[in-house]
Scaffold this active site. Structure first.
Site, short mmCIF file in Angstrom:
data_model
loop_
_atom_site.label_atom_id
_atom_site.label_comp_id
_atom_site.label_asym_id
_atom_site.label_seq_id
_atom_site.Cartn_x
_atom_site.Cartn_y
_atom_site.Cartn_z
NE ARG A 26 -4.28 -1.58 0.46
CZ ARG A 26 -5.27 -1.24 1.48
NH1 ARG A 26 -5.62 -0.14 2.12
NH2 ARG A 26 -6.34 -2.15 1.48
NE ARG A 30 -7.28 5.68 2.92
CZ ARG A 30 -8.08 4.54 3.41
NH1 ARG A 30 -9.24 5.07 3.34
NH2 ARG A 30 -7.55 3.53 3.66
NE ARG A 39 -10.08 7.86 -2.21
CZ ARG A 39 -10.70 8.43 -1.41
NH1 ARG A 39 -10.49 9.65 -0.74
NH2 ARG A 39 -11.88 7.77 -0.83
CG ASP A 76 -8.96 -2.82 -3.99
OD1 ASP A 76 -8.34 -2.30 -3.00
OD2 ASP A 76 -9.87 -3.75 -3.45
CE1 TYR A 150 -13.45 -7.11 2.07
CE2 TYR A 150 -11.75 -8.94 1.17
CZ TYR A 150 -11.99 -7.83 2.06
OH TYR A 150 -10.98 -7.39 2.89
O1 CP3 Z 1 0.02 -1.58 -2.59
C1 CP3 Z 1 -0.47 -0.64 -3.00
O2 CP3 Z 1 -0.11 0.39 -3.01
C2 CP3 Z 1 -1.05 -1.05 -4.63
C3 CP3 Z 1 -2.64 -0.86 -4.23
C4 CP3 Z 1 -3.41 -1.66 -3.19
C5 CP3 Z 1 -4.71 -1.25 -2.67
N1 CP3 Z 1 -5.33 -2.27 -2.26
C6 CP3 Z 1 -5.19 -0.02 -2.77
C7 CP3 Z 1 -6.21 0.42 -2.03
C8 CP3 Z 1 -3.64 -3.06 -2.96
C9 CP3 Z 1 -2.43 -3.91 -3.30
C10 CP3 Z 1 -4.70 -3.30 -2.38
C11 CP3 Z 1 -4.96 -4.88 -2.13
C12 CP3 Z 1 -6.32 -5.16 -1.07
N2 CP3 Z 1 -7.47 -4.58 -1.32
C13 CP3 Z 1 -6.18 -5.99 0.01
C14 CP3 Z 1 -5.17 -6.91 0.27
C15 CP3 Z 1 -4.32 -6.50 1.17
C16 CP3 Z 1 -4.51 -6.42 2.66
O3 CP3 Z 1 -4.51 -4.86 2.81
O4 CP3 Z 1 -5.08 -6.96 3.23
C17 CP3 Z 1 -7.53 -6.26 0.37
C18 CP3 Z 1 -8.35 -6.98 1.43
C19 CP3 Z 1 -8.40 -5.15 -0.37
C20 CP3 Z 1 -9.75 -4.70 -0.13
C21 CP3 Z 1 -9.91 -3.41 0.16
N3 CP3 Z 1 -9.53 -2.26 -0.61
C22 CP3 Z 1 -10.40 -2.87 1.40
C23 CP3 Z 1 -10.88 -3.71 2.53
C24 CP3 Z 1 -10.41 -1.47 1.69
C25 CP3 Z 1 -10.87 -0.41 2.17
C26 CP3 Z 1 -9.88 -0.23 3.50
C27 CP3 Z 1 -9.47 1.06 3.59
O5 CP3 Z 1 -8.33 0.99 3.58
O6 CP3 Z 1 -10.22 1.93 3.22
C28 CP3 Z 1 -9.75 -0.93 0.17
C29 CP3 Z 1 -9.33 0.32 -0.43
C30 CP3 Z 1 -8.11 0.61 -0.70
N4 CP3 Z 1 -7.58 0.00 -1.44
C31 CP3 Z 1 -7.52 1.91 -0.76
C32 CP3 Z 1 -6.20 1.86 -1.33
C33 CP3 Z 1 -5.17 2.87 -1.52
C34 CP3 Z 1 -8.24 3.17 0.05
C35 CP3 Z 1 -8.95 3.73 -0.86
C36 CP3 Z 1 -9.31 5.24 -0.44
O7 CP3 Z 1 -8.31 5.94 -1.17
O8 CP3 Z 1 -9.91 5.65 0.20
#
Ligand code: CP3
Length: 342
Positions: A26, A30, A39, A76, A150
């Site tokens: 990640r 943010r 974003r 994602d 999910y």
């Molecule tokens: O690593 C990176 O920088 C690449 C991008 C990436 C994102 N999500 C961007 C993201 C990667 C590799 C993921 C993987 C992901 N997404 C997983 C597996 C890894 C982990 O964290 O366990 C999972 C379970 C998800 C599903 C997901 N996406 C959830 C549950 C959420 C909401 C939780 C949150 O943090 O808000 C997301 C949103 C998400 N994916 C964000 C980002 C940068 C935040 C979104 C925003 O900008 O508001």
């Protein structure tokens, strides 16, 4: 520039590179002001994932700022359910929502929409043109079990009880869901590789909740299937498995799935984890993301312990899970100094 000059790919190939290559799960997100600006320009998180120029831009932001040894595609894991035909949106401050949930709806009700993934391949192509030649690009997908949680629950959940129950109570339906995700994931990762991804990571964020026989059936089996399909078509592209929370199942995961490298979460002792996996298999991890928020002595001590454990074997420095939203940029800069000093 070849693999020989890229520390990250050398480590994944089994070479003990020192100081170790470093990237952070990640790493685009943010905690960076420039991410938040891009974003809001995109309109929403999902629109950002599907706008190749902007998704490429946020992928590059942490590379410019910190000089990480690898970039990870901005997207994602939930775009795969979207391509399989579920509606997907993110509730502000709450997380993802998917509809209809497969606890109630049949799999056959979903209308495939695989075109939804096309912009992501375009992002990969854009990135390969824009990234420094010395910075490899990582593609990724969620593992079938994690994605299935999910799709079945329709949102994130604490214990994934409805998904785990379906695997026992309606094994046929559950197997159909896992099969659909597995097939789509093979296509999705193959196309990322064909568009220019030089390594891929499978995120199995929720594999830690499964009973042993379920872990065998729904984590080891599908992971093996994905790895063998990708290796058949792209034998030289390394695959990192991240079985978060797998605990003592690490050794069977490392030895039976065919992955080239394993990601380790922060709950594991790194030296113990290293002893569980083949000597030439790269290990990636496992700084507690909270030490990166805390900074100071807590950060220095934790980084030093990880460097001691990883030295002398193929190792990639990373976090044990995604970087926290409140992480100070100065602490990431400090982390880079500490890792670069070896
Ligand atoms: O690593 C990176 O920088 C690449 C991008 C990436 C994102 N999500 C961007 C993201 C990667 C590799 C993921 C993987 C992901 N997404 C997983 C597996 C890894 C982990 O964290 O366990 C999972 C379970 C998800 C599903 C997901 N996406 C959830 C549950 C959420 C909401 C939780 C949150 O943090 O808000 C997301 C949103 C998400 N994916 C964000 C980002 C940068 C935040 C979104 C925003 O900008 O508001």
């Amino acid at each position: 520039v070849t693999e020989a000059t890229q520390p990250f790919l050398r480590a994944l190939a089994g070479e003990p590179v020192w100081p170790p290559p470093v990237w952070l799960m990640r790493q685009a997100g943010r905690y960076l002001a420039e991410y938040k600006a891009t974003r809001s320009e995109a309109g929403s998180f999902l629109e950002l994932c599907y706008k190749p120029d902007l998704a490429a831009e946020v992928t590059l932001q942490p590379i410019r700022r910190f000089g990480f040894d690898a970039a990870i595609l901005f997207s994602d894991i939930l775009v795969v359910p979207h391509a399989l035909g579920q509606d997907l949106w993110f509730e502000e401050g709450e997380g993802p929502r998917l509809a209809p949930d497969l606890a109630t709806a049949p799999v056959s009700s979903l209308m495939r929409a695989t075109d939804r993934l096309n912009p992501i391949y375009e992002t990969v192509r854009t990135l390969r043109a824009k990234l420094p030649a010395t910075t490899p690009l990582i593609g990724f997908a969620g593992s079938p079990w994690t994605v299935a949680t999910y799709m079945i629950e329709g949102k994130g959940s604490k214990d994934h009880g409805r998904a785990r129950l379906m695997a026992y109570a309606d094994r046929e339906k559950f197997a159909e869901i896992i099969g659909a995700i597995t097939a789509q994931t093979i296509t999705y990762l193959s196309r990322q590789i064909e568009a220019g991804a030089q390594a891929v990571q499978l995120f199995d964020s929720w594999c830690g909740v499964l009973a042993p026989a379920q872990f065998e059936a729904w984590v080891l089996g599908p992971t093996r299937q994905i790895v063998s399909a990708l290796k058949g078509a792209h034998p030289l592209v390394p695959i990192i498995g991240f079985p978060r929370g797998c605990g003592p199942k690490l050794s069977v995961y490392a030895q039976e799935t065919g992955v080239d490298a394993v990601g380790i979460d922060e709950t594991m002792d790194l030296a113990w984890a290293i002893a569980q996996v083949p000597r030439d298999m790269a290990v990636q991890g496992n700084l507690d993301p909270l030490t990166l928020i805390a900074g100071g002595r807590a950060l220095e001590g934790a980084v030093a312990a990880i460097l001691r454990a990883g030295k002398g074997r193929p190792f990639v420095f990373n976090l044990g899970h995604g970087i926290g939203q409140t992480t100070p940029v100065a602490n990431v800069e400090r982390l880079m100094q500490l890792v670069r000093a070896g």
